[in-house]
Design a protein around this motif. Structure first.
Motif, PDB file in Angstrom:
ATOM      1  N   LEU A  68       0.816  -1.210   0.000  1.00 40.31           N
ATOM      2  CA  LEU A  68       0.000   0.000   0.000  1.00 40.31           C
ATOM      3  C   LEU A  68       0.856   1.270   0.000  1.00 40.31           C
ATOM      4  O   LEU A  68       0.560   2.237  -0.702  1.00 40.31           O
ATOM      5  CB  LEU A  68      -0.920  -0.001   1.223  1.00 40.31           C
ATOM      6  N   VAL A  69       1.929   1.243   0.812  1.00 39.99           N
ATOM      7  CA  VAL A  69       2.830   2.392   0.927  1.00 39.99           C
ATOM      8  C   VAL A  69       4.263   1.857   0.853  1.00 39.99           C
ATOM      9  O   VAL A  69       4.821   1.420   1.863  1.00 39.99           O
ATOM     10  CB  VAL A  69       2.622   3.158   2.251  1.00 39.99           C
ATOM     11  N   PRO A  70       4.888   1.834  -0.330  1.00 36.27           N
ATOM     12  CA  PRO A  70       6.222   1.243  -0.481  1.00 36.27           C
ATOM     13  C   PRO A  70       7.277   1.818   0.452  1.00 36.27           C
ATOM     14  O   PRO A  70       8.247   1.126   0.796  1.00 36.27           O
ATOM     15  CB  PRO A  70       6.561   1.528  -1.942  1.00 36.27           C
ATOM     16  N   SER A  71       7.120   3.062   0.878  1.00 35.37           N
ATOM     17  CA  SER A  71       8.109   3.686   1.760  1.00 35.37           C
ATOM     18  C   SER A  71       7.923   3.292   3.221  1.00 35.37           C
ATOM     19  O   SER A  71       8.706   3.705   4.089  1.00 35.37           O
ATOM     20  CB  SER A  71       8.033   5.215   1.650  1.00 35.37           C
ATOM     21  N   TYR A  72       6.916   2.476   3.507  1.00 35.79           N
ATOM     22  CA  TYR A  72       6.608   2.126   4.894  1.00 35.79           C
ATOM     23  C   TYR A  72       7.825   1.480   5.568  1.00 35.79           C
ATOM     24  O   TYR A  72       8.296   0.418   5.160  1.00 35.79           O
ATOM     25  CB  TYR A  72       5.401   1.188   4.952  1.00 35.79           C
ATOM     26  N   LYS A  73       8.358   2.137   6.583  1.00 35.73           N
ATOM     27  CA  LYS A  73       9.510   1.681   7.369  1.00 35.73           C
ATOM     28  C   LYS A  73      10.736   1.336   6.516  1.00 35.73           C
ATOM     29  O   LYS A  73      11.637   0.630   6.972  1.00 35.73           O
ATOM     30  CB  LYS A  73       9.131   0.474   8.242  1.00 35.73           C
ATOM     31  N   ALA A  74      10.796   1.846   5.291  1.00 32.29           N
ATOM     32  CA  ALA A  74      11.913   1.511   4.399  1.00 32.29           C
ATOM     33  C   ALA A  74      13.247   1.979   4.966  1.00 32.29           C
ATOM     34  O   ALA A  74      14.285   1.353   4.732  1.00 32.29           O
ATOM     35  CB  ALA A  74      11.683   2.124   3.021  1.00 32.29           C
ATOM     36  N   TYR A 178      -7.098   9.528  14.337  1.00 35.59           N
ATOM     37  CA  TYR A 178      -5.675   9.852  14.402  1.00 35.59           C
ATOM     38  C   TYR A 178      -4.930   9.303  13.182  1.00 35.59           C
ATOM     39  O   TYR A 178      -4.026   9.960  12.651  1.00 35.59           O
ATOM     40  CB  TYR A 178      -5.028   9.318  15.689  1.00 35.59           C
ATOM     41  N   ALA A 179      -5.285   8.112  12.725  1.00 36.43           N
ATOM     42  CA  ALA A 179      -4.602   7.536  11.560  1.00 36.43           C
ATOM     43  C   ALA A 179      -4.792   8.413  10.320  1.00 36.43           C
ATOM     44  O   ALA A 179      -3.862   8.598   9.531  1.00 36.43           O
ATOM     45  CB  ALA A 179      -5.104   6.123  11.284  1.00 36.43           C
ATOM     46  N   ASP A 180      -5.985   8.960  10.149  1.00 33.15           N
ATOM     47  CA  ASP A 180      -6.249   9.844   9.013  1.00 33.15           C
ATOM     48  C   ASP A 180      -5.384  11.109   9.105  1.00 33.15           C
ATOM     49  O   ASP A 180      -4.825  11.581   8.107  1.00 33.15           O
ATOM     50  CB  ASP A 180      -7.730  10.225   8.984  1.00 33.15           C
ATOM     51  N   PHE A 181      -5.279  11.627  10.307  1.00 26.54           N
ATOM     52  CA  PHE A 181      -4.439  12.791  10.578  1.00 26.54           C
ATOM     53  C   PHE A 181      -2.978  12.492  10.231  1.00 26.54           C
ATOM     54  O   PHE A 181      -2.298  13.284   9.570  1.00 26.54           O
ATOM     55  CB  PHE A 181      -4.601  13.157  12.055  1.00 26.54           C
ATOM     56  N   ALA A 182      -2.493  11.310  10.648  1.00 23.15           N
ATOM     57  CA  ALA A 182      -1.101  10.926  10.386  1.00 23.15           C
ATOM     58  C   ALA A 182      -0.846  10.750   8.893  1.00 23.15           C
ATOM     59  O   ALA A 182       0.227  11.119   8.384  1.00 23.15           O
ATOM     60  CB  ALA A 182      -0.772   9.640  11.133  1.00 23.15           C
ATOM     61  N   VAL A 183      -1.802  10.191   8.182  1.00 17.20           N
ATOM     62  CA  VAL A 183      -1.657  10.002   6.734  1.00 17.20           C
ATOM     63  C   VAL A 183      -1.502  11.354   6.038  1.00 17.20           C
ATOM     64  O   VAL A 183      -0.652  11.519   5.151  1.00 17.20           O
ATOM     65  CB  VAL A 183      -2.872   9.240   6.167  1.00 17.20           C
ATOM     66  N   ALA A 244      -4.750   4.796  -0.489  1.00 13.48           N
ATOM     67  CA  ALA A 244      -4.061   3.553  -0.130  1.00 13.48           C
ATOM     68  C   ALA A 244      -3.553   3.566   1.307  1.00 13.48           C
ATOM     69  O   ALA A 244      -3.625   2.558   2.021  1.00 13.48           O
ATOM     70  CB  ALA A 244      -2.882   3.323  -1.081  1.00 13.48           C
ATOM     71  N   ALA A 245      -3.044   4.699   1.753  1.00 18.00           N
ATOM     72  CA  ALA A 245      -2.316   4.760   3.022  1.00 18.00           C
ATOM     73  C   ALA A 245      -3.140   4.461   4.281  1.00 18.00           C
ATOM     74  O   ALA A 245      -2.611   3.845   5.213  1.00 18.00           O
ATOM     75  CB  ALA A 245      -1.650   6.128   3.159  1.00 18.00           C
ATOM     76  N   PRO A 246      -4.406   4.886   4.377  1.00 15.04           N
ATOM     77  CA  PRO A 246      -5.127   4.621   5.624  1.00 15.04           C
ATOM     78  C   PRO A 246      -5.137   3.153   6.043  1.00 15.04           C
ATOM     79  O   PRO A 246      -4.990   2.832   7.223  1.00 15.04           O
ATOM     80  CB  PRO A 246      -6.544   5.131   5.321  1.00 15.04           C
ATOM     81  N   ALA A 247      -5.276   2.249   5.088  1.00 17.34           N
ATOM     82  CA  ALA A 247      -5.294   0.822   5.418  1.00 17.34           C
ATOM     83  C   ALA A 247      -3.935   0.338   5.905  1.00 17.34           C
ATOM     84  O   ALA A 247      -3.844  -0.683   6.590  1.00 17.34           O
ATOM     85  CB  ALA A 247      -5.733   0.008   4.197  1.00 17.34           C
ATOM     86  N   ALA A 248      -2.869   1.071   5.558  1.00 16.36           N
ATOM     87  CA  ALA A 248      -1.531   0.719   6.037  1.00 16.36           C
ATOM     88  C   ALA A 248      -1.291   1.237   7.447  1.00 16.36           C
ATOM     89  O   ALA A 248      -0.525   0.653   8.208  1.00 16.36           O
ATOM     90  CB  ALA A 248      -0.473   1.277   5.093  1.00 16.36           C
TER      91      ALA A 248
END
Length: 299
Positions: A68-74, A178-183, A244-248
């Protein structure tokens, strides 16, 4: 009351808080083991739960999130493709979990999921008051009248009890979003890029007015008159990321978990094995502190 502990967060914190010069009888570092047990004992003594679970990262960077987010924790990927873990910490994790098991303290994890997902699932399905011990701000989305997040970002000594009111006071948003805010804002610690040009204030304003990211995108594309000037183009340009990001970012509440007993144990589950492990790693004092804390919590 059920206490859920982000185990990785606590043993990383313990590793860096206690010098590596703290070693066992054979010279191996035991700083993370000792620090984890001492910190856990302090938490149990202070908060007095009757149930306790160490929640594990059996997959620290799940494939479904990276898709969903390729940069996640990369930025935290080691050269071998695994997680960057200090060499002196890695061998301390298995014996720490063995000690917890011998004491009778529950551990829970599932293949393909992070500790965040385990905590979200356990908090969602429980009916008693829950306290979540974590340094991950994404967990603030779980705060309700029944669930309190004990945020350790500033250390255990300055731990903050965050419920819905505290989240709203701090960020100006409902905790559930909060997750929406972070995205929208982005979060470098998780490799979330955010929306270019949308800072914390704009993100909070959008979430407060429209709610979930999906509704924010809809409002931007429909030309809603209440949309902040200049933000609509930025949201439209980031549409693919935003959908895509909210589900991540959101914690999963459907993690398949084995059955386990999460009651604090009045007596060790395996006293002989516990004594052997405590002696082998030289952490008898920390084990005894944990046992005394449990006795205090249970009255």
């Amino acid at each position: 009351m059920l206490m859920l502990v982000d185990a990785a967060n606590l043993y990383f914190r313990a590793f860096y808080a206690v010098p590596e010069s703290v070693t066992g009888p054979d010279g191996r570092p035991v700083n993370a083991i000792r620090g984890f047990l001492d910190m856990a004992a302090s938490l149990v003594e202070r908060r007095r739960p009757t149930r306790w679970i160490a929640c594990l990262d059996l997959d620290w960077r799940p494939a479904f999130r990276v898709a969903l987010v390729p940069s996640y924790k990369a930025h935290r990927v080691a050269r071998d493709g695994g997680e960057e873990i200090p060499p002196a910490l890695l061998p301390q994790i298995p014996p720490l979990l063995q000690i917890l098991g011998a004491i009778g303290l529950a551990c829970a994890g599932a293949d393909g999921f992070e500790a965040d997902d385990v905590m979200a699932t356990l908090a969602h399905r429980d009916r008693e008051p829950v306290e979540i011990v974590t340094g991950d701000r994404d967990m603030l989305a779980l705060a309700t009248e029944r669930v309190t997040v004990l945020y350790t970002g500033k250390g255990l000594a300055r731990m903050e009890a965050m419920g819905p009111g505290e989240v709203r006071a701090r960020y100006g948003i409902p905790a559930e979003h909060y997750a929406d805010f972070a995205v929208l804002r982005g979060d470098p610690s998780d490799g979330l890029p955010g929306v270019p040009g949308v800072g914390e204030k704009t993100a909070a304003a959008l979430v407060s007015r429209f709610g979930p990211v999906e509704e924010i995108v809809t409002a931007a594309e429909s030309g809603d008159a209440g949309f902040p000037a200049g933000a609509a183009n930025k949201i439209r340009a980031a549409r693919a990321y935003l959908l895509a990001a909210p589900a991540a970012v959101r914690g999963r509440t459907d993690v398949p978990l084995d059955e386990f007993d999460d009651d604090l144990p009045r007596e060790p589950r395996d006293a002989t094995r516990l004594a052997e492990l405590a002696a082998a790693y030289g952490v008898q004092g920390s084990v005894e502190r944990m046992r005394k804390a449990i006795t205090t919590a249970l009255g």
